[in-house]
Design a protein around this motif. Structure first.
Motif, PDB file in Angstrom:
ATOM      1  N   ARG A  78     -38.847 -29.191  49.583  1.00  0.00           N
ATOM      2  CA  ARG A  78     -39.875 -28.552  48.761  1.00  0.00           C
ATOM      3  C   ARG A  78     -39.581 -27.063  48.560  1.00  0.00           C
ATOM      4  NH1 ARG A  78     -45.012 -28.930  51.440  1.00  0.00           N
ATOM      5  NH2 ARG A  78     -44.793 -26.741  51.939  1.00  0.00           N
ATOM      6  N   LEU A  79     -39.158 -26.379  49.630  1.00  0.00           N
ATOM      7  CA  LEU A  79     -38.832 -24.950  49.516  1.00  0.00           C
ATOM      8  C   LEU A  79     -37.648 -24.734  48.576  1.00  0.00           C
ATOM      9  CD1 LEU A  79     -39.410 -23.920  53.228  1.00  0.00           C
ATOM     10  CD2 LEU A  79     -40.771 -23.170  51.258  1.00  0.00           C
ATOM     11  N   ARG A  80     -36.680 -25.630  48.621  1.00  0.00           N
ATOM     12  CA  ARG A  80     -35.539 -25.534  47.685  1.00  0.00           C
ATOM     13  C   ARG A  80     -35.993 -25.787  46.256  1.00  0.00           C
ATOM     14  NH1 ARG A  80     -30.477 -28.679  48.846  1.00  0.00           N
ATOM     15  NH2 ARG A  80     -29.655 -27.205  47.357  1.00  0.00           N
ATOM     16  N   ALA A  81     -36.807 -26.816  46.055  1.00  0.00           N
ATOM     17  CA  ALA A  81     -37.277 -27.165  44.710  1.00  0.00           C
ATOM     18  C   ALA A  81     -38.106 -26.041  44.098  1.00  0.00           C
ATOM     19  CB  ALA A  81     -38.096 -28.462  44.753  1.00  0.00           C
ATOM     20  N   ARG A  82     -38.863 -25.339  44.931  1.00  0.00           N
ATOM     21  CA  ARG A  82     -39.688 -24.220  44.443  1.00  0.00           C
ATOM     22  C   ARG A  82     -38.882 -22.944  44.268  1.00  0.00           C
ATOM     23  NH1 ARG A  82     -44.014 -23.707  48.737  1.00  0.00           N
ATOM     24  NH2 ARG A  82     -44.234 -21.689  47.730  1.00  0.00           N
ATOM     25  N   GLY A  83     -37.618 -22.949  44.691  1.00  0.00           N
ATOM     26  CA  GLY A  83     -36.780 -21.758  44.550  1.00  0.00           C
ATOM     27  C   GLY A  83     -36.951 -20.747  45.664  1.00  0.00           C
ATOM     28  N   VAL A  84     -37.705 -21.090  46.711  1.00  0.00           N
ATOM     29  CA  VAL A  84     -37.858 -20.183  47.845  1.00  0.00           C
ATOM     30  C   VAL A  84     -36.525 -20.075  48.586  1.00  0.00           C
ATOM     31  CG1 VAL A  84     -39.063 -19.766  50.035  1.00  0.00           C
ATOM     32  CG2 VAL A  84     -40.321 -20.669  48.069  1.00  0.00           C
ATOM     33  N   ILE A  85     -35.900 -21.217  48.834  1.00  0.00           N
ATOM     34  CA  ILE A  85     -34.560 -21.256  49.420  1.00  0.00           C
ATOM     35  C   ILE A  85     -33.585 -21.473  48.272  1.00  0.00           C
ATOM     36  CG2 ILE A  85     -32.976 -22.502  50.935  1.00  0.00           C
ATOM     37  CD1 ILE A  85     -35.378 -23.274  52.665  1.00  0.00           C
ATOM     38  N   ARG A  86     -32.694 -20.512  48.079  1.00  0.00           N
ATOM     39  CA  ARG A  86     -31.759 -20.598  46.960  1.00  0.00           C
ATOM     40  C   ARG A  86     -30.413 -21.184  47.336  1.00  0.00           C
ATOM     41  NH1 ARG A  86     -32.101 -14.880  44.063  1.00  0.00           N
ATOM     42  NH2 ARG A  86     -31.622 -14.225  46.168  1.00  0.00           N
ATOM     43  N   GLY A  87     -30.092 -21.224  48.611  1.00  0.00           N
ATOM     44  CA  GLY A  87     -28.809 -21.788  48.993  1.00  0.00           C
ATOM     45  C   GLY A  87     -28.585 -21.717  50.483  1.00  0.00           C
ATOM     46  N   PHE A  88     -27.534 -22.379  50.920  1.00  0.00           N
ATOM     47  CA  PHE A  88     -27.181 -22.427  52.325  1.00  0.00           C
ATOM     48  C   PHE A  88     -25.742 -21.967  52.550  1.00  0.00           C
ATOM     49  CE2 PHE A  88     -30.571 -25.533  51.837  1.00  0.00           C
ATOM     50  CZ  PHE A  88     -31.417 -25.186  52.870  1.00  0.00           C
ATOM     51  N   GLY A  89     -25.167 -21.317  51.562  1.00  0.00           N
ATOM     52  CA  GLY A  89     -23.768 -20.900  51.656  1.00  0.00           C
ATOM     53  C   GLY A  89     -23.562 -19.764  52.631  1.00  0.00           C
ATOM     54  N   PRO A  90     -22.308 -19.493  52.971  1.00  0.00           N
ATOM     55  CA  PRO A  90     -22.039 -18.387  53.892  1.00  0.00           C
ATOM     56  C   PRO A  90     -22.304 -17.045  53.224  1.00  0.00           C
ATOM     57  CG  PRO A  90     -19.991 -19.258  53.016  1.00  0.00           C
ATOM     58  CD  PRO A  90     -21.096 -20.146  52.515  1.00  0.00           C
ATOM     59  N   GLU A  91     -22.685 -16.080  54.018  1.00  0.00           N
ATOM     60  CA  GLU A  91     -22.857 -14.711  53.541  1.00  0.00           C
ATOM     61  C   GLU A  91     -21.500 -14.026  53.669  1.00  0.00           C
ATOM     62  OE1 GLU A  91     -25.455 -10.868  54.855  1.00  0.00           O
ATOM     63  OE2 GLU A  91     -26.350 -12.836  55.119  1.00  0.00           O
ATOM     64  N   VAL A  92     -20.882 -13.688  52.567  1.00  0.00           N
ATOM     65  CA  VAL A  92     -19.521 -13.169  52.544  1.00  0.00           C
ATOM     66  C   VAL A  92     -19.539 -11.667  52.260  1.00  0.00           C
ATOM     67  CG1 VAL A  92     -17.270 -13.347  51.403  1.00  0.00           C
ATOM     68  CG2 VAL A  92     -18.651 -15.399  51.748  1.00  0.00           C
ATOM     69  N   ASP A  93     -18.770 -10.916  53.022  1.00  0.00           N
ATOM     70  CA  ASP A  93     -18.660  -9.472  52.849  1.00  0.00           C
ATOM     71  C   ASP A  93     -17.511  -9.174  51.886  1.00  0.00           C
ATOM     72  OD1 ASP A  93     -18.488  -6.734  53.019  1.00  0.00           O
ATOM     73  OD2 ASP A  93     -18.087  -6.687  55.179  1.00  0.00           O
ATOM     74  N   PRO A  94     -17.797  -8.609  50.708  1.00  0.00           N
ATOM     75  CA  PRO A  94     -16.728  -8.300  49.760  1.00  0.00           C
ATOM     76  C   PRO A  94     -15.640  -7.400  50.363  1.00  0.00           C
ATOM     77  CG  PRO A  94     -18.838  -8.105  48.673  1.00  0.00           C
ATOM     78  CD  PRO A  94     -19.115  -8.293  50.142  1.00  0.00           C
ATOM     79  N   ALA A  95     -16.022  -6.468  51.248  1.00  0.00           N
ATOM     80  CA  ALA A  95     -15.030  -5.575  51.868  1.00  0.00           C
ATOM     81  C   ALA A  95     -14.007  -6.382  52.664  1.00  0.00           C
ATOM     82  CB  ALA A  95     -15.717  -4.543  52.763  1.00  0.00           C
ATOM     83  N   ALA A  96     -14.454  -7.438  53.320  1.00  0.00           N
ATOM     84  CA  ALA A  96     -13.538  -8.279  54.096  1.00  0.00           C
ATOM     85  C   ALA A  96     -12.591  -9.059  53.189  1.00  0.00           C
ATOM     86  CB  ALA A  96     -14.327  -9.232  54.986  1.00  0.00           C
ATOM     87  N   LEU A  97     -12.946  -9.196  51.924  1.00  0.00           N
ATOM     88  CA  LEU A  97     -12.078  -9.856  50.951  1.00  0.00           C
ATOM     89  C   LEU A  97     -11.154  -8.868  50.239  1.00  0.00           C
ATOM     90  CD1 LEU A  97     -14.621 -12.300  49.247  1.00  0.00           C
ATOM     91  CD2 LEU A  97     -12.919 -12.840  50.997  1.00  0.00           C
ATOM     92  N   GLY A  98     -11.241  -7.593  50.632  1.00  0.00           N
ATOM     93  CA  GLY A  98     -10.389  -6.587  50.003  1.00  0.00           C
ATOM     94  C   GLY A  98     -11.066  -5.769  48.926  1.00  0.00           C
ATOM     95  N   TYR A  99     -12.404  -5.802  48.890  1.00  0.00           N
ATOM     96  CA  TYR A  99     -13.180  -5.038  47.903  1.00  0.00           C
ATOM     97  C   TYR A  99     -14.138  -4.096  48.634  1.00  0.00           C
ATOM     98  CZ  TYR A  99     -11.403  -8.370  44.512  1.00  0.00           C
ATOM     99  OH  TYR A  99     -10.579  -9.118  43.721  1.00  0.00           O
ATOM    100  N   PRO A 100     -13.620  -3.017  49.233  1.00  0.00           N
ATOM    101  CA  PRO A 100     -14.474  -2.133  50.033  1.00  0.00           C
ATOM    102  C   PRO A 100     -15.320  -1.140  49.229  1.00  0.00           C
ATOM    103  CG  PRO A 100     -12.232  -1.322  50.063  1.00  0.00           C
ATOM    104  CD  PRO A 100     -12.213  -2.620  49.315  1.00  0.00           C
ATOM    105  N   VAL A 101     -15.041  -0.978  47.953  1.00  0.00           N
ATOM    106  CA  VAL A 101     -15.780  -0.018  47.123  1.00  0.00           C
ATOM    107  C   VAL A 101     -16.891  -0.757  46.377  1.00  0.00           C
ATOM    108  CG1 VAL A 101     -15.638   1.631  45.203  1.00  0.00           C
ATOM    109  CG2 VAL A 101     -13.749   1.450  46.849  1.00  0.00           C
TER     110      VAL A 101
END
Length: 157
Positions: A41-64
């Protein structure tokens, strides 16, 4: 609005994002089906938008990181949105009021690379002007836990 069980579920998920539904139900003291139904229900209402990992762009080589305020030509919003969606370094796009029409969060590999990203962003005829601010520090990163806690408190009252 969410009720007290929804709030407890969201708090637990925020603190332990890898928790399974069975463990979630046990920790909340509800049946597995109840926990699953609440999640759905929370997903259907848009309260929970996803379960993916939280990725740090700096760790991918984008520190700016930078924010660009864009002024766009009237009637070109749809085309500008489509253009910006094709630029991988554009992490977010918001339409705004005040100075400018859109606000984007950008990332780059370096300050020199940021110029390349900005050139790519503004290299579209629907964008009239851009004003960019480089992020120096992020002392309060994107967070929702305080909102969940506040909603949980309101649900109890």
């Amino acid at each position: 609005m969410i009720d007290a069980l929804d709030a407890r579920l969201l708090l637990l998920l925020a603190r332990e994002p890898r928790i399974g539904v069975l463990a979630l139900s046990r920790r909340l003291g509800v049946a597995r089906g109840t926990a699953q139904a609440r999640l759905d229900r929370l997903r259907a209402r848009g309260v929970i938008r996803g379960f993916g990992p939280e990725v740090d762009p700096a760790a991918l080589g984008y520190p700016v990181t930078a924010f660009a305020t864009l002024e766009i030509r009237q009637g070109r919003g749809e085309q500008v949105r489509a253009h910006l969606a094709r630029v991988p370094e554009v992490l977010e796009l918001h339409t705004i009021t005040g100075q400018g029409d859109m606000l984007c969060r950008l990332v780059a590999r370096s300050n020199a690379d940021l110029q390349r990203v900005i050139d790519q962003v503004v290299g579209f005829e629907g964008i009239v002007r851009a004003s960019t601010a480089i992020v120096m520090e992020n002392p309060v990163p994107l967070r929702v836990l305080p909102l969940i806690e506040q909603a949980a408190h309101a649900a109890r009252d």
